[in-house]
Design an enzyme around this catalytic site. Sequence first.
Site, PDB file in Angstrom:
ATOM      1  N   HIS A 326       0.807  -1.221   0.000  1.00 49.24           N
ATOM      2  CA  HIS A 326       0.000   0.000   0.000  1.00 49.24           C
ATOM      3  C   HIS A 326       0.839   1.269   0.000  1.00 49.24           C
ATOM      4  CE1 HIS A 326      -3.335  -2.708   1.072  1.00 49.24           C
ATOM      5  NE2 HIS A 326      -4.102  -1.759   0.608  1.00 49.24           N
ATOM      6  N   GLY A 327       2.064   1.193   0.435  1.00 47.29           N
ATOM      7  CA  GLY A 327       2.867   2.406   0.416  1.00 47.29           C
ATOM      8  C   GLY A 327       4.189   2.260   1.134  1.00 47.29           C
TER       9      GLY A 327
END
Length: 483
Positions: A326-327
């Site tokens: 996700h990041g």
Amino acid sequence: MLFNSLDFALFLPIVFVLYWFVFHKTYKSQNLVLLVASYFFYACWDWRFMFLLLFSTLLDYFTGLKMCESTNHNNKKIWFWLSIIINLGFLGVFKYYNFFAQSLADSVAHIGITLHPWMLDIVLPVGISFYTFHGLSYVIDIYKNRIKAEKNIVDYAVFVSYFPLLVAGPIERATHLLPQLQIKRSFNYQNAVDGMRQILWGFFKKVVIADNCARFADMIFNNSEDYSGSTLIAGALFFSLQIYGDFSGYSDIAIGVSKLFGIDLLRNFAFPYFSRDIAEFWRRWHISLSSWFRDYLYFPLGGSQGNTWIKVRNTFIIFGVSGFWHGANWTFIFWGILNALYFLPLLLTQKNRTNIDIVAKGKVFPSLKELFQMTTTFALVTLAWIFFRAEKMSHALNYIGEIFSSSLFTIPKFEKMGVALTLIQVILFFIIVEWLGRENKHALEKIGLKWNRFFRWFFYTFILFLIGMFISNEETPFIYFQF
């Protein structure tokens, strides 16, 4: 080009007409329309990243052919790992290089060594995580002899770049999407009408729920030191509704739009906030990503087989990687680890498959036990979302610390409380519709179908009215575009 933009409102009918009325005689001509439309759709974000999309597509296309042509396993393995390394290499450079460089500098600083790493000043290509995973699943499936390589470059390119799912999923599989692209599609009125209902509800979730909850979530999270614990809880609740409305709204629009073209996409959300435990939540949230990690990472590692250590190890790996996907931020990694901690007791007591069926199936109301289970699960998920939303770990920890202070027992106070109260009434309407539609593939699939035509159209018009009433003057990007 955003789904919730005037550009897309003009783009979609044009593609629809070309697809069904001009180039409709063969599936090859239909696929060519979809490919051109998809590349135009992506180029509207930033035409320079088209070269990255094209390179990724050609890499995996030719890798698939070479693996099938290989006469010995070693050659096949070489082509396989070449594709994997290059795909993950591009993803790593664009998405994770700065994170690793800065983390290394911060780590050695504790022992007195000062590093000044070279940082990349680049924009993350929109959708790179999604179309990279499309290609990876395709290459892995060929390597594992689950499918044969696709020889038609247009068909394969559409599989990778199909515009409804290109920038934020669902993450498709070649085994599901490619066969649909290799037959002529005929227009199905009922399927198209169902698609329109799903698009309508998707826009409602995005424009009314997500975008309006975002205003209050951003205000509270960005100034969390100024608010009481009770107000911070309100901020976390607003973000929980924002991220669900935003991402599941995108998925509904994408799946609904695809139905207009006679193509079914994988389901991505199954009313996850009605889950009774965290295992059920992860079977219902971002289904295409969860199942991707399950099939291509969790099962190859041994899944839940083996001794307790293997079960624990695999659980933390799968959730940790999901967070990192996700990041490039420690907050996402900790969010994944926290969900692993939630999940582990269920796995170790073999209760992770307890709640398989739909909650309160065939009933209007849940039991008190089910209501308690849903509330508890939602509270745990919301707590984890704080790490997902926070800018850094210290922000998340301070946010949670203030929640559990004496100010928790005060009345929430923040700007525009009147607007928030109106929004809460709309949220209640949203929850009721979702609850009534929870046994279906999307909330509006069957609601109202047996009603008198006047009431049915009044219901749809009311939803359109709410969209018009709450829509922002500014186009708001979907959250998952950044992933």
